[in-house]
Enzyme design. Structure first.
Site, PDB file in Angstrom:
ATOM      1  N   THR A 101       0.829  -1.202   0.000  1.00 46.14           N
ATOM      2  CA  THR A 101       0.000   0.000   0.000  1.00 46.14           C
ATOM      3  C   THR A 101       0.868   1.258   0.000  1.00 46.14           C
ATOM      4  O   THR A 101       1.759   1.408   0.844  1.00 46.14           O
ATOM      5  CB  THR A 101      -0.913   0.032   1.242  1.00 46.14           C
ATOM      6  OG1 THR A 101      -1.730  -1.137   1.237  1.00 46.14           O
ATOM      7  CG2 THR A 101      -1.794   1.262   1.246  1.00 46.14           C
ATOM      8  N   CYS A 105      24.586   5.553   8.478  1.00 43.19           N
ATOM      9  CA  CYS A 105      24.390   4.104   8.337  1.00 43.19           C
ATOM     10  C   CYS A 105      25.598   3.307   8.827  1.00 43.19           C
ATOM     11  O   CYS A 105      25.513   2.107   9.043  1.00 43.19           O
ATOM     12  CB  CYS A 105      24.106   3.750   6.877  1.00 43.19           C
ATOM     13  SG  CYS A 105      22.669   4.603   6.214  1.00 43.19           S
TER      14      CYS A 105
END
Length: 450
Positions: free
Chosen positions: A288, A374
């Site tokens: 979605t 990261c």
């Protein structure tokens, strides 16, 4: 209207206004467990107020105008954009398609070439692994650089485990790729060239237009990670001749959790989807579509399109203020990466004769980093700086200052003051710096082991 609804909601929760001591911004939020009357205490670090924020490459604050565009789709227009039988679904679908057009307009693409994802990491995975898996019968070779984002490098290593070959191009001391070397490395079975537009750690801008021409000459698809370029430098998919481009929402004052992938239609590039599901986003990215996040990214792109030139001039001025302010007070400051080809909002500096971790900990009143968010948990020196040939001791002392749309001159001046103070403090404790001041060349010293 959206702001009014938000204010009414916050009024019911009796918010506390917390003023950031080192910033001109005020934050309205409920008090948290680490905020005390005497300051903030978190992870063993105690400071008198919220630190000023200079880590814009890690993430940016959401522009209030972006938040205004998102709120209705949380509070009243909350339909699933894939629901085709009622008004709620129709209005959400319309909002998603409007956002698709806004993203496309910023990079000179067609809305039909934009696929929404969860972020640039997912877009990079789809690009690198998806392309090579689709063309695996004829194409077994990938070209990238040693300074790419971790998710591109890890995707390439994953392909190597599957039997593909990967060439990791070195970069010069300025962080830029050698175009002649790139040309020589392209083979008949090269299926993809992946080189990021603006480096997340050092801010250098690669010659993407020239890279695109080379790839077009050899008929090789060109992918670029443009997460740090979008909205900051002019991006044009036609001029750059890219086949795929990865984009991120939270690097351009939009929300986290949303990104996009540009996929060229003519000549068409094909990928193998990396997840299965309901076939949304033309089957390339099932799931979605999160309407509020997508609307926020679209609004952020529209704002960037209007304000990119103003932001660029202002951020360049602040970068010069920061660099000149530090350099006029202390020596041994090195800029990592090219000064001629770089995004002004990223200033990566190394400070000689200073222990890097101590410098970061000493700058607790300034939110900066030593490299990519990261990989910030690693104690190893930045692999990007090592690829530039930076000495290990200097790589350990690097600090990345990230300047953005909402950074103020007062914040820059405070950052200069605190940085200079901490560097001078650490150098006073450094015997190496004492030796250098006495004229001793410490690189010529042969240290004895005991």
């Amino acid at each position: 209207m959206a702001s009014l609804l938000l204010r009414q909601t916050l009024a019911k929760t009796k918010p506390t206004t917390i003023i950031r001591r080192f910033s001109n911004a005020a934050v309205v939020a409920s008090s948290t467990e680490y905020e005390e009357p005497t300051g903030i205490n978190m992870k063993g670090v105690k400071i008198s107020g919220r630190p000023l924020y200079l880590d814009m490459q890690a993430t940016t604050p959401v522009d209030p105008r972006v938040l205004d565009s998102m709120l209705p789709f949380y509070l009243s227009r909350y339909g699933n954009p894939h629901s085709r039988t009622h008004l709620y679904g129709w209005e959400s679908e319309t909002a998603v398609e409007t956002a698709r057009s806004q993203v496309a307009a910023l990079i000179g693409a067609s809305p039909k070439e934009i696929v929404f994802t969860s972020g640039a990491t997912e877009s990079n995975n789809i690009s690198v692994k998806g392309v090579m898996h689709f063309y695996k019968e004829k194409k077994r070779h990938v070209i990238t650089t040693q300074t790419e984002h971790k998710c591109v490098l890890d995707s390439c290593r994953h392909l190597q485990q599957e039997g593909f070959e990967v060439t990791y191009l070195p970069v010069g001391s300025d962080g830029l790729v050698d175009l002649d070397r790139l040309r020589k490395e392209i083979r008949p079975d090269t299926g993809l060239v992946s080189i990021m537009a603006v480096n997340n750690e050092i801010g250098v801008v690669q010659p993407v237009e020239e890279i695109g021409k080379i790839c077009k000459e050899f008929n090789v698809p060109f992918h670029t990670d443009a997460a740090q370029a979008l909205g900051k430098i002019k991006v044009d998919v036609e001029k750059w001749n890219v086949s795929l481009m990865s984009l991120s929402g939270h690097k351009i004052y939009g929300p986290k959790g949303v990104g996009a992938l540009y996929m060229r239609r003519r000549p068409r590039i094909r990928v193998e989807p990396q997840m299965n599901g309901g076939g949304q986003e033309r089957g390339i990215r099932s799931g979605t579509v999160p309407t509020p996040l997508v609307v926020g990214m679209g609004a952020a792109c529209e704002l960037a399109m209007k304000e990119i030139e103003y932001d660029e001039k202002r951020i360049k001025s602040l970068q010069e203020r920061l660099l000149n302010g530090i350099r006029c007070k202390i020596d041994g400051v090195v800029v990592n990466g090219s000064m001629d080809r770089r995004y002004a909002g990223n200033l990566n500096l190394s400070f000689a004769y200073v222990e890097g971790e101590s410098l970061l900990m000493g700058l607790k009143e300034v939110a900066v980093s030593s490299g990519s968010a990261c990989t910030s948990a690693s104690l190893e020196p930045s692999y990007v700086l090592r690829a530039l040939g930076v000495d290990e001791d200097m790589a350990h002392t690097s600090i990345r200052f990230g300047i953005g749309r909402f950074t103020t001159e007062e914040e820059i001046d405070k950052a200069v003051e605190l940085t200079v103070k901490q560097v001078e403090k650490l150098r006073e404790m450094s015997p190496l710096y004492e030796m250098v001041k006495e004229g001793i060349d410490i690189k010529q010293i042969q240290w004895a082991q005991h």
